[in-house]
Design an enzyme around this catalytic site. Structure first.
Site, PDB file in Angstrom:
ATOM      1  N   HIS A  66     -28.715 -14.724  25.232  1.00 46.16           N
ATOM      2  CA  HIS A  66     -27.697 -14.646  26.280  1.00 46.16           C
ATOM      3  C   HIS A  66     -27.118 -16.010  26.643  1.00 46.16           C
ATOM      4  CE1 HIS A  66     -28.992 -10.566  26.584  1.00 46.16           C
ATOM      5  NE2 HIS A  66     -28.339 -10.328  27.707  1.00 46.16           N
TER       6      HIS A  66
ATOM      7  N   HIS B 265       0.845  -1.190   0.000  1.00 47.70           N
ATOM      8  CA  HIS B 265       0.000   0.000   0.000  1.00 47.70           C
ATOM      9  C   HIS B 265       0.885   1.246   0.000  1.00 47.70           C
ATOM     10  CE1 HIS B 265      -2.439  -3.254   1.651  1.00 47.70           C
ATOM     11  NE2 HIS B 265      -3.531  -2.568   1.352  1.00 47.70           N
TER      12      HIS B 265
ATOM     13  N   PHE C 116     -21.124 -12.659  24.727  1.00 49.60           N
ATOM     14  CA  PHE C 116     -20.646 -11.415  24.121  1.00 49.60           C
ATOM     15  C   PHE C 116     -19.147 -11.455  23.801  1.00 49.60           C
ATOM     16  CE2 PHE C 116     -24.328  -9.649  26.703  1.00 49.60           C
ATOM     17  CZ  PHE C 116     -25.214  -9.824  25.636  1.00 49.60           C
TER      18      PHE C 116
ATOM     19  N   ASP D 267      -8.880   7.095   7.433  1.00 51.40           N
ATOM     20  CA  ASP D 267     -10.338   7.104   7.313  1.00 51.40           C
ATOM     21  C   ASP D 267     -10.943   5.770   7.720  1.00 51.40           C
ATOM     22  OD1 ASP D 267     -10.915   9.776   6.088  1.00 51.40           O
ATOM     23  OD2 ASP D 267      -9.598   9.020   4.517  1.00 51.40           O
TER      24      ASP D 267
ATOM     25  N   GLU E  57     -17.531  -3.792  24.690  1.00 54.00           N
ATOM     26  CA  GLU E  57     -16.754  -5.028  24.781  1.00 54.00           C
ATOM     27  C   GLU E  57     -15.566  -5.055  23.819  1.00 54.00           C
ATOM     28  OE1 GLU E  57     -20.947  -6.176  26.104  1.00 54.00           O
ATOM     29  OE2 GLU E  57     -20.061  -4.997  24.471  1.00 54.00           O
TER      30      GLU E  57
ATOM     31  N   HIS F 224     -21.616 -16.511  32.930  1.00 54.00           N
ATOM     32  CA  HIS F 224     -22.866 -16.932  32.289  1.00 54.00           C
ATOM     33  C   HIS F 224     -22.523 -17.813  31.083  1.00 54.00           C
ATOM     34  CE1 HIS F 224     -23.957 -13.650  34.880  1.00 54.00           C
ATOM     35  NE2 HIS F 224     -25.248 -13.778  34.628  1.00 54.00           N
TER      36      HIS F 224
ATOM     37  N   HIS G 208      -3.967   3.301  -3.355  1.00 54.23           N
ATOM     38  CA  HIS G 208      -4.224   2.758  -2.022  1.00 54.23           C
ATOM     39  C   HIS G 208      -3.583   1.396  -1.808  1.00 54.23           C
ATOM     40  CE1 HIS G 208      -6.315   0.929   1.363  1.00 54.23           C
ATOM     41  NE2 HIS G 208      -6.720   2.117   1.718  1.00 54.23           N
TER      42      HIS G 208
ATOM     43  N   GLY H 144      -3.402  -3.655  11.773  1.00 54.08           N
ATOM     44  CA  GLY H 144      -3.897  -4.149  10.490  1.00 54.08           C
ATOM     45  C   GLY H 144      -5.410  -4.155  10.521  1.00 54.08           C
TER      46      GLY H 144
ATOM     47  N   LEU I  29      -8.461  -2.540  11.143  1.00 52.22           N
ATOM     48  CA  LEU I  29      -8.586  -1.095  11.303  1.00 52.22           C
ATOM     49  C   LEU I  29      -9.351  -0.726  12.573  1.00 52.22           C
ATOM     50  CD1 LEU I  29      -9.141  -0.042   7.591  1.00 52.22           C
ATOM     51  CD2 LEU I  29      -7.104   0.277   9.005  1.00 52.22           C
TER      52      LEU I  29
ATOM     53  N   HIS J 292      -1.812  -1.054   7.228  1.00 51.77           N
ATOM     54  CA  HIS J 292      -1.495  -1.390   5.841  1.00 51.77           C
ATOM     55  C   HIS J 292      -0.399  -0.475   5.296  1.00 51.77           C
ATOM     56  CE1 HIS J 292      -4.804   1.574   5.792  1.00 51.77           C
ATOM     57  NE2 HIS J 292      -4.151   2.100   4.760  1.00 51.77           N
TER      58      HIS J 292
END
Length: 675
Positions: free
Chosen positions: A486, A33, A450, A162, A424, A474, A267, A121, A123, A73
């Site tokens: 859950h 890149h 989660f 970005d 998280e 849990h 890019h 890497g 993002l 990158h």
């Protein structure tokens, strides 16, 4: 070395060197890149030459500034800087960019290349890890800094693009950084309006400045190719110590390339021979040799290295004087930096987990955490707004934050309990960042289901092989009434399948204590805990059992004379296996019960030990998907689990409906053995 004191010609020569080292390396590799290194060269040069504190011959100098290239990158930008600055990264490594065995992989890898602070890497992850580092720096400073000398007074710098700012993890982390007022966190944003698919307007039109101002960040905008303006903006950012800073640098991707500059073509692919030739012409750069470094640029970076090393020496001299004058603080420094733990920590944690009644392993873990915190000063952690359920607060340790008081919470950077909020993904990365920073054994907690939000930072911790601790409670459909959203089903095996992790699903207090002891005493890689919401029975070990047998991953918990089969169980199903063993014995069927709190540790044992533990036909019992068990039990083994999603009902009802009562398990085993 102030950029303003350098001649414009030298500054431009240094920037062009960075650009063309990147272009030549990518061209040689035929992969990479070039756009980001070319567009970010000005801001990176200013940061590294005037502001960044480092010692190339001592990359782990404690008071160095950290630099994180979140848009990983653009790795050749970092490799060019490391090479020029004098790190152990010679020209042959640049010429081997992205090749087998090189120290210059496609994205920066922690532990692989000197000077790389974190693997980047994915993002947004770099920003989130940087927030963890900045928080850790504040926490260590609060513990050791004195009026006469500050062992910790450095900054955390980064460059992002970005793509970083579109990822949700960056939003989570930036929000918490603003709440925490991390004034020594400074990011330069490569604002070039280009993504792989074209102009960012196709998917990203928000006002980034206003968004970060709303988070509580100090925001500036500059021309990203005006070196003096960049230097002035960094100076201003460094002076704002109660807000993290974002410097929005308006840049041109592939800056200097006459036809591909400013376009998505720069890019993610080499410029190509023709555009490389035209770029060198436009910059007044010699066509040959490739990887050209002008003598004046070499001389400048040699002088810069000497200046940076002199700064590091001055710190070391001041540090030694501080150590002599502040022996108590020095002991705190050593306890953190060396991650000191008592030699008998495991035995003390086992004692802390003793109970005369059945308790949930999350509750037993809470008891262990309190003892561990008293014995291990570097232990810090918290929950993603689930402390009441995860039971992970360090009681009396104080809450981590920049304030004197928030509501009923007493906060300071000297605190031990971290409130991550409902974040998280960022929590996992921040925990990694704290561990990478050094001086802390950090953990983050949420419900096991989660862990899906946390898979990227868990994977990065495993890839970097850093001993982050992830606490999940849990841990099965026995959660009950909360229902299938859950209730984890596939999660245990999906986590076990990540290389370089050790997952514990303990069955009682002793195993819970030894899981924590392993994480704090032995682990060189991430440790994961899966803990119950429901109570588990008290277990009795056989004669000759040693507490470190738990670290073998699996051991004989209850034997029988001439067993025809072995029942392997984890967590809450160990008690179930023991009840089924009794029912089978009444039918004249002798089976052995093996508790296997860590499949990974068991598979690392010698084959001889594994065969001593697992005898006869093999059955596995675990309240979740069974796919992974066949590696241990073979195709002819019996796997008792649950292959579909859960349901909303009391845990006892689900046990019956899903076939997890002692009688149901015994019947399945008996029928299988009769086949």
């Amino acid at each position: 070395m102030r950029v303003a004191n350098l001649t414009p010609e030298l500054r431009q020569a240094a920037v062009n060197t960075i650009k063309m080292l990147a272009v030549d390396a990518i061209e040689k590799a035929k992969s990479g890149h070039p756009g980001a290194p070319m567009g970010c060269a000005d801001m990176a040069f200013v940061l590294w030459s005037q502001f960044l504190r480092f010692d190339p011959e001592n990359p782990d100098w404690p008071n160095r500034d950290r630099f994180i290239l979140s848009n990983g990158h653009g790795s050749m930008l970092l490799y060019a800087l490391l090479h020029l600055a004098g790190y152990d990264l010679d020209m042959e490594q640049l010429k081997s960019f992205r090749q087998w065995g090189s120290r210059t992989p496609g994205h920066p890898e922690y532990g692989h290349t000197p000077g790389v602070e974190v693997t980047t890497g994915p993002l947004g992850a770099g920003i989130a890890h940087a927030v963890g580092m900045a928080a850790a720096a504040e926490m260590l400073a609060a513990r050791v800094n004195t009026p006469d000398f500050q062992p910790v007074d450095h900054y955390i710098y980064g460059i992002c693009g970005d793509g970083d700012l579109q990822e949700g993890v960056a939003a989570e982390a930036a929000s918490l950084a603003g709440t925490w007022k991390l004034g020594r966190l400074i990011f330069l944003y490569d604002d070039n309006d280009i993504s792989i698919e074209g102009n960012t307007d196709i998917a990203f039109t928000e006002d980034v400045a206003r968004r970060f101002e709303a988070y509580g960040w100090h925001v500036q905008k500059v021309d990203g190719h005006d070196q003096l303006a960049i230097a002035e903006a960094i100076e201003k950012a460094r002076a704002v110590l109660d807000q993290p800073s974002l410097i929005i640098c308006r840049t041109v991707i592939g800056h200097g390339a006459p036809n591909k500059g400013g376009k998505e073509a720069a890019h993610g692919a080499p410029l190509g021979p023709d555009e490389t030739r035209l770029t060198k012409e436009a910059l007044g750069w010699p066509q040959e040799p490739a990887f050209y470094v002008p003598e004046e640029v070499r001389a400048f970076f040699a002088e810069l290295k000497a200046e940076k090393q002199a700064e590091a020496r001055r710190w070391r001299e001041g540090f030694e004087a501080w150590r002599q004058a502040n022996p108590e603080k020095a002991r705190v420094w050593d306890a953190h930096k060396n991650l000191l733990v008592p030699a008998d920590l495991d035995a003390q944690l086992v004692e802390a987990a003793r109970s005369d009644k059945p308790l949930a392993t999350r509750k037993l873990s809470e008891m262990v955490i309190q003892r561990a915190a008293a014995l291990v000063p570097s232990l810090v952690g918290g929950s993603a707004d689930l402390a009441e359920s995860n039971l992970t607060s360090i009681k009396g340790g104080g809450d981590v934050g920049p304030c004197a008081k928030i509501g009923h919470y007493d906060c300071s950077w000297a605190g031990r309990t971290i409130h991550f909020g409902v974040r998280e993904h960022a929590m996992g990365a921040i925990v990694n960042g704290m561990v990478l920073y050094g001086g802390f054994r950090a953990y983050g907690a949420t419900f096991l289901v989660f862990s899906d939000y946390m898979r990227p930072p868990i994977r990065l911790a495993a890839l970097m092989q850093v001993p982050s601790i992830f606490v999940f409670t849990h841990d099965s459909f026995f959660v009950g009434e909360d229902g299938p959203t859950h209730q984890p089903i596939e999660h245990l095996w999906s986590l076990r399948m990540i290389p370089h992790v050790t997952l514990f699903r303990p069955a009682d207090g002793l195993e819970t204590a030894m899981a924590w002891a392993y994480a704090l005493m032995e682990a060189k890689e991430p440790t994961i805990f899966a803990l119950t919401r429901q109570n588990v029975p008290l277990l009795t070990r056989p004669e000759g059992f040693q507490i470190r047998d738990v670290w073998k991953g699996g051991y004989v918990l209850s034997d029988a004379a001439n067993p025809v089969a072995t029942l392997i169980a984890t967590g809450s199903e160990v008690g179930l296996a023991l009840e089924a063993q009794k029912l089978l014995a009444e039918q004249g069927i002798a089976v052995r019960v093996v508790s296997m709190p860590s499949v990974e540790l068991f598979l690392r044992q010698p084959r001889e030990y594994q065969e001593q533990v697992l005898v006869g036909r093999l059955a596995a019992i675990e309240a979740g998907r069974t796919d992974g068990w066949y590696r241990l039990i073979g195709r002819d083994g019996l796997a008792i689990g649950h292959e579909d999603f859960g349901a909303s009902a009391p845990g006892g009802v689900l046990a019956e409906k899903f076939g997890f009562t002692p009688a149901q398990v015994a019947a399945k085993v008996a029928a299988w053995l009769a086949e």
